[in-house]
Design an enzyme around this catalytic site. Structure first.
Site, PDB file in Angstrom:
ATOM      1  N   ASP A  38       0.854  -1.203   0.000  1.00  0.00           N
ATOM      2  CA  ASP A  38       0.000   0.000   0.000  1.00  0.00           C
ATOM      3  C   ASP A  38       0.887   1.250   0.000  1.00  0.00           C
ATOM      4  O   ASP A  38       0.662   2.195  -0.764  1.00  0.00           O
ATOM      5  CB  ASP A  38      -0.888   0.060   1.257  1.00  0.00           C
ATOM      6  CG  ASP A  38      -1.860  -1.106   1.393  1.00  0.00           C
ATOM      7  OD1 ASP A  38      -3.055  -0.893   1.264  1.00  0.00           O
ATOM      8  OD2 ASP A  38      -1.393  -2.243   1.622  1.00  0.00           O
ATOM      9  N   THR A  79      -6.931  -4.628   0.808  1.00  0.00           N
ATOM     10  CA  THR A  79      -5.704  -4.970   1.543  1.00  0.00           C
ATOM     11  C   THR A  79      -5.906  -6.189   2.440  1.00  0.00           C
ATOM     12  O   THR A  79      -5.036  -7.057   2.519  1.00  0.00           O
ATOM     13  CB  THR A  79      -5.234  -3.766   2.393  1.00  0.00           C
ATOM     14  OG1 THR A  79      -5.026  -2.666   1.521  1.00  0.00           O
ATOM     15  CG2 THR A  79      -3.935  -4.068   3.127  1.00  0.00           C
TER      16      THR A  79
HETATM   17  N1  LIG Z   1     -15.320  -0.417   8.658  1.00  0.00           N
HETATM   18  C1  LIG Z   1     -14.299  -0.144   7.858  1.00  0.00           C
HETATM   19  N2  LIG Z   1     -13.126   0.302   8.359  1.00  0.00           N
HETATM   20  C2  LIG Z   1     -12.089   0.586   7.551  1.00  0.00           C
HETATM   21  N3  LIG Z   1     -12.099   0.447   6.196  1.00  0.00           N
HETATM   22  C3  LIG Z   1     -13.232   0.006   5.668  1.00  0.00           C
HETATM   23  C4  LIG Z   1     -14.388  -0.313   6.444  1.00  0.00           C
HETATM   24  N4  LIG Z   1     -15.356  -0.732   5.617  1.00  0.00           N
HETATM   25  C5  LIG Z   1     -14.837  -0.685   4.366  1.00  0.00           C
HETATM   26  N5  LIG Z   1     -13.565  -0.239   4.390  1.00  0.00           N
HETATM   27  C6  LIG Z   1     -12.657  -0.078   3.253  1.00  0.00           C
HETATM   28  O1  LIG Z   1     -13.399  -0.058   2.036  1.00  0.00           O
HETATM   29  C7  LIG Z   1     -12.789  -0.891   1.061  1.00  0.00           C
HETATM   30  C8  LIG Z   1     -13.752  -1.965   0.653  1.00  0.00           C
HETATM   31  O2  LIG Z   1     -14.107  -2.734   1.762  1.00  0.00           O
HETATM   32  P1  LIG Z   1     -14.814  -4.146   1.627  1.00  0.00           P
HETATM   33  O3  LIG Z   1     -13.872  -5.044   0.913  1.00  0.00           O
HETATM   34  O4  LIG Z   1     -15.086  -4.573   3.031  1.00  0.00           O
HETATM   35  O5  LIG Z   1     -16.066  -3.893   0.835  1.00  0.00           O
HETATM   36  C9  LIG Z   1     -11.498  -1.434   1.677  1.00  0.00           C
HETATM   37  O6  LIG Z   1     -10.444  -0.602   1.198  1.00  0.00           O
HETATM   38  P2  LIG Z   1      -8.860  -0.893   1.395  1.00  0.00           P
HETATM   39  O7  LIG Z   1      -8.635  -2.352   1.264  1.00  0.00           O
HETATM   40  O8  LIG Z   1      -8.286  -0.081   0.297  1.00  0.00           O
HETATM   41  O9  LIG Z   1      -8.494  -0.347   2.740  1.00  0.00           O
HETATM   42  C10 LIG Z   1     -11.771  -1.302   3.151  1.00  0.00           C
HETATM   43  O10 LIG Z   1     -10.650  -1.142   3.968  1.00  0.00           O
HETATM   44 MG   LIG Z   2      -6.870   0.440   3.454  1.00  0.00          MG
HETATM   45 MG   LIG Z   3      -6.466   0.773  -0.063  1.00  0.00          MG
END
Ligand SMILES: Nc1ncnc2c1ncn2[C@@H]1O[C@H](COP(=O)(O)O)[C@@H](OP(=O)(O)O)[C@H]1O
Ligand SMILES: [Mg+2]
Ligand SMILES: [Mg+2]
Ligand SMILES: [Mg+2]
Length: 308
Positions: free
Chosen positions: A50, A121
């Site tokens: 990242d 991630t």
């Molecule tokens: N409660 C939460 N706390 C932190 N990040 C969240 C979150 N819900 C969703 N996200 C972020 O939104 C993106 C999609 O989430 P998901 O796969 O759960 O649908 C991911 O991005 P990143 O992987 O870029 O951090 C994830 O970290």
């Molecule tokens: Mg992230």
């Molecule tokens: Mg990210």
């Protein structure tokens, strides 16, 4: 030709090559084995991939477009990167296309670039690498207009690893073939790592024939575009502007819709709150408003507290 192209076309063309370079970094970090995981919060990991991918992307875009505002998920980065990470070449095939009239005269101050160097991630650290994408979203005057979604681990039939999808409103999309989802089913794609009871309640009202739980906003929107799902439902705050800017632009350039769960578009100006406070609802059909109204008002009102 290259230097005379409108700004949006040059930003898109550099973003395509920069996303590919970031994809190489993401594969290399995994190959080398030490992910350097840091916890930014609950269920919110950050890895060396990242951090390094963001430095590569922002350093390259900032060098070529110094007056444009760029916001990356991983915060302020050291932009003093090695030459190998500095991408300066524009994608010439993309540049050959005509710029839609609406964006031709956009000025540097009209733009904000939203960078998610590695979306998915959690899945990357757990070995679900096909869910990983690199997202570069381009907003003009508050709206998501252009986007790049790069999949570093996509296995092409030619044997090549990685593919790059782009979308620009008014021009269309490239890098993949759009497929309609099956007409006799209703398939939802949703989070596999950030669910809660309220979110589950919203998913349940659809009585879907299948619920796919996958990582990343980029990958979920690709599932819509490739006919694997009809709707992306995320009825909780948590994802951010850098998660949705590129996917929204690509999906809408292809005729779909991405909004909060009340059916309203998010804004993407530089001072907007980063969190998408009222979740995400995305769809590929022409029944987006019907999907919004299927989620009971009390559930929609309970998601998040602020309109962003
Ligand atoms: N409660 C939460 N706390 C932190 N990040 C969240 C979150 N819900 C969703 N996200 C972020 O939104 C993106 C999609 O989430 P998901 O796969 O759960 O649908 C991911 O991005 P990143 O992987 O870029 O951090 C994830 O970290
Ligand atoms: Mg992230
Ligand atoms: Mg990210
Ligand atoms: Mg993300």
């Amino acid at each position: 030709m290259t230097t005379n192209a409108p700004l949006i076309m040059r930003i898109m063309a550099l973003s395509i090559n920069t996303a590919k370079r970031a994809g190489v970094i993401i594969r290399d970090v995994l190959k080398q084995g030490d992910l350097g995981i840091v916890d930014k919060g609950k269920n919110d990991p950050q890895t060396e991939a990242d951090r390094s991918a963001q430095r590569c992307i922002i350093a390259s875009l900032a060098k070529k477009f110094p007056s444009i505002k760029i916001i990356g998920e991983e915060g302020g980065s050291d932009l003093n990167v090695c030459d190998e990470w500095l991408v300066g070449e524009l994608d010439e095939t993309f540049l050959k296309q005509d710029c839609p009239a609406d964006w031709r005269d956009a000025k540097p101050e009209d733009f904000v670039i939203w960078v998610d160097p590695l979306d998915g991630t959690a899945e990357y650290t757990q070995g679900f690498v096909e869910h990983v994408t690199v997202l570069i979203g381009i907003a003009i005057k508050n709206s998501a207009v252009g986007g790049i979604i790069h999949q570093p681990f996509y296995q092409q039939s030619s044997g090549e690893l990685g593919r790059t999808i782009w979308g620009l409103k008014g021009l269309g999309t490239g890098g993949f073939t759009a497929v309609k989802p099956p007409a006799n089913e209703f398939i939802i794609t949703t989070t596999r790592s950030h669910s809660n009871a309220l979110h589950q309640k919203a998913v349940d009202v659809f009585n879907a024939s299948k619920v796919l739980k996958v990582g990343g906003a980029g990958f979920k929107v690709l599932q819509l575009l490739e006919g694997k799902a009809h709707a992306y439902v995320f009825a909780t705050p948590g994802c951010k502007k850098w998660d949705t800017c590129a996917p929204e632009a690509v999906l809408e350039a292809s005729g779909g819709t991405l909004t909060n769960i009340n059916g309203e578009h998010y804004e993407y100006h530089e001072n907007v709150e980063h969190v998408n406070g009222r979740g995400v609802l995305a769809s590929v059909g022409n029944n987006h408003q019907e999907l919004v109204e299927k989620i009971p008002l009390e559930v929609r009102q309970a998601v998040g507290t602020k309109q962003t």
